[in-house]
Design a protein around this motif. Structure first.
Motif, PDB file in Angstrom:
ATOM      1  N   ALA A  83     -10.465  14.669 -21.371  1.00  0.00           N
ATOM      2  CA  ALA A  83      -9.229  14.144 -20.800  1.00  0.00           C
ATOM      3  C   ALA A  83      -8.692  12.995 -21.654  1.00  0.00           C
ATOM      4  CB  ALA A  83      -9.451  13.677 -19.360  1.00  0.00           C
ATOM      5  N   MET A  84      -9.581  12.161 -22.166  1.00  0.00           N
ATOM      6  CA  MET A  84      -9.152  11.049 -23.025  1.00  0.00           C
ATOM      7  C   MET A  84      -8.499  11.579 -24.291  1.00  0.00           C
ATOM      8  SD  MET A  84      -9.555   8.274 -21.461  1.00  0.00           S
ATOM      9  CE  MET A  84      -9.136   9.256 -20.026  1.00  0.00           C
ATOM     10  N   PRO A 127     -15.889  16.540 -19.528  1.00  0.00           N
ATOM     11  CA  PRO A 127     -14.501  16.598 -19.042  1.00  0.00           C
ATOM     12  C   PRO A 127     -13.742  15.276 -19.177  1.00  0.00           C
ATOM     13  CG  PRO A 127     -15.944  17.712 -17.494  1.00  0.00           C
ATOM     14  CD  PRO A 127     -16.834  17.065 -18.500  1.00  0.00           C
ATOM     15  N   TYR A 128     -14.431  14.135 -18.989  1.00  0.00           N
ATOM     16  CA  TYR A 128     -13.732  12.854 -19.087  1.00  0.00           C
ATOM     17  C   TYR A 128     -13.341  12.560 -20.527  1.00  0.00           C
ATOM     18  CZ  TYR A 128     -12.314   8.073 -18.458  1.00  0.00           C
ATOM     19  OH  TYR A 128     -11.557   6.927 -18.462  1.00  0.00           O
ATOM     20  N   ILE A 174      -8.005   8.795 -14.878  1.00  0.00           N
ATOM     21  CA  ILE A 174      -7.385   9.808 -15.731  1.00  0.00           C
ATOM     22  C   ILE A 174      -5.901   9.797 -15.389  1.00  0.00           C
ATOM     23  CG2 ILE A 174      -7.392  12.238 -16.451  1.00  0.00           C
ATOM     24  CD1 ILE A 174     -10.302  11.197 -14.377  1.00  0.00           C
ATOM     25  N   CYS A 175      -5.047   9.725 -16.423  1.00  0.00           N
ATOM     26  CA  CYS A 175      -3.601   9.606 -16.220  1.00  0.00           C
ATOM     27  C   CYS A 175      -2.863  10.762 -16.883  1.00  0.00           C
ATOM     28  CB  CYS A 175      -3.084   8.291 -16.800  1.00  0.00           C
ATOM     29  SG  CYS A 175      -4.051   6.865 -16.335  1.00  0.00           S
ATOM     30  N   GLU A 176      -1.590  10.898 -16.481  1.00  0.00           N
ATOM     31  CA  GLU A 176      -0.698  11.972 -16.949  1.00  0.00           C
ATOM     32  C   GLU A 176      -1.058  13.276 -16.241  1.00  0.00           C
ATOM     33  OE1 GLU A 176       2.108  11.483 -19.532  1.00  0.00           O
ATOM     34  OE2 GLU A 176       1.570   9.826 -18.205  1.00  0.00           O
ATOM     35  N   ILE A 189      -0.973  23.314 -28.378  1.00  0.00           N
ATOM     36  CA  ILE A 189      -1.374  24.495 -27.602  1.00  0.00           C
ATOM     37  C   ILE A 189      -1.998  25.519 -28.563  1.00  0.00           C
ATOM     38  CG2 ILE A 189      -0.508  26.437 -26.215  1.00  0.00           C
ATOM     39  CD1 ILE A 189       1.529  24.454 -24.997  1.00  0.00           C
ATOM     40  N   GLU A 193      -5.938  19.501 -16.019  1.00  0.00           N
ATOM     41  CA  GLU A 193      -6.958  20.110 -16.875  1.00  0.00           C
ATOM     42  C   GLU A 193      -8.324  19.501 -16.578  1.00  0.00           C
ATOM     43  OE1 GLU A 193      -6.563  22.398 -19.682  1.00  0.00           O
ATOM     44  OE2 GLU A 193      -4.436  22.279 -20.187  1.00  0.00           O
ATOM     45  N   TYR A 194      -8.354  18.194 -16.293  1.00  0.00           N
ATOM     46  CA  TYR A 194      -9.610  17.517 -15.961  1.00  0.00           C
ATOM     47  C   TYR A 194     -10.208  18.089 -14.666  1.00  0.00           C
ATOM     48  CZ  TYR A 194     -12.887  13.925 -14.478  1.00  0.00           C
ATOM     49  OH  TYR A 194     -14.021  13.274 -14.049  1.00  0.00           O
ATOM     50  N   VAL A 250      -2.752  16.288 -17.901  1.00  0.00           N
ATOM     51  CA  VAL A 250      -4.111  15.942 -18.345  1.00  0.00           C
ATOM     52  C   VAL A 250      -5.040  15.937 -17.130  1.00  0.00           C
ATOM     53  CG1 VAL A 250      -5.559  14.162 -19.429  1.00  0.00           C
ATOM     54  CG2 VAL A 250      -3.272  14.590 -20.312  1.00  0.00           C
ATOM     55  N   ARG A 306      -7.018  14.450 -24.714  1.00  0.00           N
ATOM     56  CA  ARG A 306      -5.715  15.044 -24.349  1.00  0.00           C
ATOM     57  C   ARG A 306      -4.697  13.945 -24.054  1.00  0.00           C
ATOM     58  NH1 ARG A 306      -8.385  19.538 -21.243  1.00  0.00           N
ATOM     59  NH2 ARG A 306      -8.075  21.360 -22.562  1.00  0.00           N
ATOM     60  N   PHE A 307      -5.127  12.900 -23.347  1.00  0.00           N
ATOM     61  CA  PHE A 307      -4.230  11.803 -22.984  1.00  0.00           C
ATOM     62  C   PHE A 307      -3.663  11.156 -24.242  1.00  0.00           C
ATOM     63  CE2 PHE A 307      -2.549   8.327 -20.554  1.00  0.00           C
ATOM     64  CZ  PHE A 307      -2.639   7.231 -21.401  1.00  0.00           C
ATOM     65  N   ARG A 363       0.005  26.980 -20.465  1.00  0.00           N
ATOM     66  CA  ARG A 363       0.197  25.617 -21.004  1.00  0.00           C
ATOM     67  C   ARG A 363       1.566  25.470 -21.626  1.00  0.00           C
ATOM     68  NH1 ARG A 363      -5.786  25.574 -23.565  1.00  0.00           N
ATOM     69  NH2 ARG A 363      -6.847  24.487 -21.875  1.00  0.00           N
ATOM     70  N   GLU A 375     -11.696  21.457 -15.264  1.00  0.00           N
ATOM     71  CA  GLU A 375     -12.965  21.441 -15.998  1.00  0.00           C
ATOM     72  C   GLU A 375     -14.106  20.834 -15.198  1.00  0.00           C
ATOM     73  OE1 GLU A 375     -11.813  19.493 -19.634  1.00  0.00           O
ATOM     74  OE2 GLU A 375     -10.467  21.175 -20.065  1.00  0.00           O
TER      75      GLU A 375
END
Lengths: 321, 232
Positions: free
Chosen positions: B95-96, B91-92, A161-163, B70, A169-170, A166, B98-99, A192, A173
């Motif tokens: 995250a993708m 969650p993964y 997971i990058c950034e 937002i 938030e990961y 992000v 959001r990324f 946010r 969660e």
């Protein structure tokens, strides 16, 4: 120890549990002669002369009885067997924690990576750090972050997971303990918003001040003061941006608590002073003093050297223009 | 919920405003739309968004929420009972989503902005190449996120569909003006089909402006900038 005490009581005034000769209970307790094997393999003392004198005496007497002695399994073989069993058990334990494998790719100074360190530590998550030399990025980093090729990268059970925002938030969660974000949707949206403000407006505006000098620096300082005023206002009536304890927004603004003074020293500029930003100044001290934050700060002297070199580079290239 | 409880300050050509309009429609939220005139900024806008002074701004009750993605997440959380969640529950996968949404806003769409400003052919060619490379990455993302279904969000429109889909009008306008195809069936077939599905979706089709109308807006902006440059 308590259980052994109960057992030893049964031997009071007796040669064997069965009285004068071996009985039902002696046979049931015979496995206690494995005690010395357990003690050797597990490195623990269980049955000693001082605490269990009757039991110790019974063990010697019992072992010496011919019909018992001739049936004992080979002691050496027993030690090897139980050493192997112990190794297997400890592998199982380490495998189950490896199933929750968390790796963080970072470098020594990245403020974005520090956010992830703090979040993981606050949530009590064990993780393994891989330090990157950003001048010479590892194949692993390039594999896990092919789009941006940057740190931080969190790899959870093999998935990257990058950034940093992000990743935060990961983390929030995935691991629900010690929540970092507020529950209320409006408060969450506000957190946010200010996080994005830090990354899109505040930090870049301070970077511009850092790369300039003289009259130009005076001019670009103006938007920084405006931006800092917005941030200072967010602390009204609060100890932390997160309220009573450190939250998402404290983690995002956290870089200010150590980097602001580095920028001020290296660029010869005053940014966050007590008079103009009293709440922010107070927060910076409180935040820095928190153990989980304090223990992660990069070396300040190293930071000064790094940023001095960087500033010289910027000023030299702007003169060349 | 009374209509006046939810207000949206917007401008019809803005893809960022379109995102919010799409989500409000998806979640069946009644709201009052307040078109902001360009280039002036209303007092309400300046009061509601003192930091950026930009649209979109959602005002719920008397509380403003700014920044399109937002706002999208806010609507998804508040009206969580109205339809499926826009963000994946895993969650993964979340995250993708959001990324890639951050990639689109921070890296990809700014290339389009540079392209509009670029004067020399060489600069334009470089930017077109960068934009195309970005779309190839997004094609891969689409294949991974959609898992064979119609949208990035799976069976229904999700966060990432809205993040990228809101730009489709502007992408088409750019293709018409430059004569260069950005969404190319030979390079990004998945995205091309997705784009058609997205644009013809009932919730979306009345929100996204026609590319021709966006071209007119662009020409108007360019004329204004030229006039301002020559008068100084």
């Amino acid at each position: 120890m308590e259980n052994l005490k109960f057992v030893k009581e049964q031997l009071k005034g007796k040669k064997f549990f069965g009285g004068g000769k071996i009985g039902y209970i002696d046979v049931a307790f015979d496995w206690l002669n494995l005690a010395s094997i357990i003690e050797e393999v597990a490195g623990v003392k269980l049955i000693d002369e001082d605490n269990f004198p009757w039991l110790k005496a019974w063990m010697e007497l019992f072992s010496d009885v011919p019909v018992i002695k001739q049936s004992w399994p080979d002691q050496e073989k027993l030690i090897i067997k139980y050493q192997f069993v112990l190794k297997l058990e400890s592998n199982q334990t380490s495998m189950s924690s490896a199933q929750e494998e968390v790796k963080l790719f970072r470098n020594w100074s990245s403020a974005y990576a520090l956010r992830i360190v703090w979040a993981l530590k606050i949530k009590g998550i064990e993780f393994h750090t891989i330090f990157e030399d950003l001048e010479n990025k590892s194949p692993s980093l390039l594999h896990y972050n092919p789009v941006h090729k940057k740190v931080p990268v969190l790899v959870h059970n093999g998935k990257p997971i990058c950034e940093s925002l992000v990743v935060l938030e990961y983390i929030e969660e995935t691991w629900k303990q010690n929540p970092l974000l507020p529950e209320d949707p409006l408060d969450k949206a506000t957190a946010r918003f200010w996080a994005k403000f830090n990354d899109d407006k505040l930090l870049p505006s301070i970077a511009v001040v850092f790369t300039t000098q003289g009259k130009e620096q005076e001019e670009v300082k103006v938007p920084v003061m405006e931006n800092l005023k917005f941030v200072d206002e967010q602390l009204k009536g609060k100890k932390y941006f997160g309220g009573e304890k450190i939250g998402f927004l404290d983690i995002v603004f956290g870089w200010l608590a150590n980097m602001a003074s580095v920028v001020e020293e290296v660029a010869g500029v005053q940014l966050i002073d007590e008079e103009n930003f009293p709440l922010l100044k107070a927060w910076m001290e409180l935040f820095s003093d928190t153990p989980v934050i304090k223990e992660s700060w990069p070396d300040r002297e190293k930071l000064i050297i790094k940023y001095q070199l960087r500033r010289e580079g910027y000023l030299a290239s702007s003169v060349a223009k | 919920m009374a209509t006046s409880d939810v207000k949206l300050l917007g401008a019809w050509p803005s893809p960022y405003v379109n995102r919010v309009q799409i989500v409000l429609k998806l979640k069946s939220v009644d709201y009052e739309y307040m078109e902001q005139s360009f280039p002036g900024k209303s007092e309400l806008l300046l009061k509601s968004n003192p930091v950026y002074k930009k649209i979109p701004v959602l005002i719920h009750g008397d509380k403003p929420i700014c920044e399109s993605l937002i706002i999208v997440q806010y609507i998804d959380e508040v009206w969580n009972k109205n339809g499926p969640s826009l963000l994946p529950s895993d969650p993964y996968d979340c995250a993708m989503a959001r990324f890639w949404a951050a990639y689109i806003d921070d890296k990809w769409f700014p290339i389009m902005g540079e392209l509009r400003k670029a004067q020399e052919e060489e600069a334009k060619a470089t930017l077109i190449k960068q934009a195309a490379e970005g779309l190839v990455l997004l094609e891969e993302a689409f294949l991974k996120c959609s898992k064979g279904k119609d949208y990035f969000g799976g069976e229904s429109i999700g966060y990432l569909d809205i993040a990228l889909g809101s730009f489709l009008g502007w992408i088409k306008a750019g293709e018409i003006m430059s004569g260069v195809k950005l969404l190319d069936e030979t390079k990004t077939p998945g995205l091309v089909q997705w784009a058609q599905r997205f644009c013809s979706n009932d919730v979306v089709k009345d929100v996204l402006p026609e590319p021709e109308k966006l071209i007119e807006v662009l020409k108007m902006i360019q004329a204004r900038l030229k006039a301002a440059a020559t008068s100084t």
